[in-house]
Design a protein around this motif. Structure first.
Motif: not given
Length: 161
Positions: A45-60
């Protein structure tokens, strides 16, 4: 806007032809679907992570978390950035609909489906002329153990090779 008014506001979105809602106070922003960096050896269920304006955000992936069938991303697919226990994470949804004002009178308690069906993350069921909305308690969608895993993903950015 008073806090009483805000507590009735829900971001409504679709997943697998069903409408869900998350209390707007838990939503930071909505972003278009973007390239998600997968992370090996994490729950599916953890799709991965993205960079949003320099912040690493985990994606579900809520589809995977709710055992729904996979669906190709399309132009409506987006990521809702939400706050869960003071951490930001993204949840992939099929489409965002609106911010709905859902009054207490239109909410019903979650039906009991027996011990085999987990419903603790459902805050209430709301009915209106558009149909039924499943209102989520986003803080309870992930278990404590799953939150630790996701929190550790955010801290991966501190690891240098």
């Amino acid at each position: 806007m008073s806090s009483a008014n805000v507590s009735n506001k829900y971001l409504t979105f679709g997943l697998d032809n069903q409408t869900y809602g998350i209390q707007i106070t838990n939503v930071s922003e909505i972003i278009a679907i973007k390239d998600i960096t997968p992370i090996p050896q994490t729950p599916d269920f953890v799709a991965g992570m993205v960079n949003v304006r320099g912040k690493v955000i985990p994606i579900i992936s809520l589809r995977k978390k709710f055992d729904l069938p996979d669906k190709e991303y399309d132009r409506n697919t987006c990521i809702a950035i939400v706050y869960i226990k003071q951490s930001e994470m993204g949840v992939i949804v099929d489409a965002v609909y609106e911010v709905a004002d859902i009054q207490k009178e239109s909410k019903e308690e979650t039906p009991q489906f027996g011990s085999a069906v987990k419903t603790e993350f459902i805050e209430a069921i709301a009915k209106d002329i558009k149909g039924i909305k499943i209102l989520l308690n986003i803080e309870k969608v992930l278990t404590s153990e799953e939150l630790v895993i996701v929190h550790d993903i955010v801290n991966l950015k501190n690891i240098k090779s």
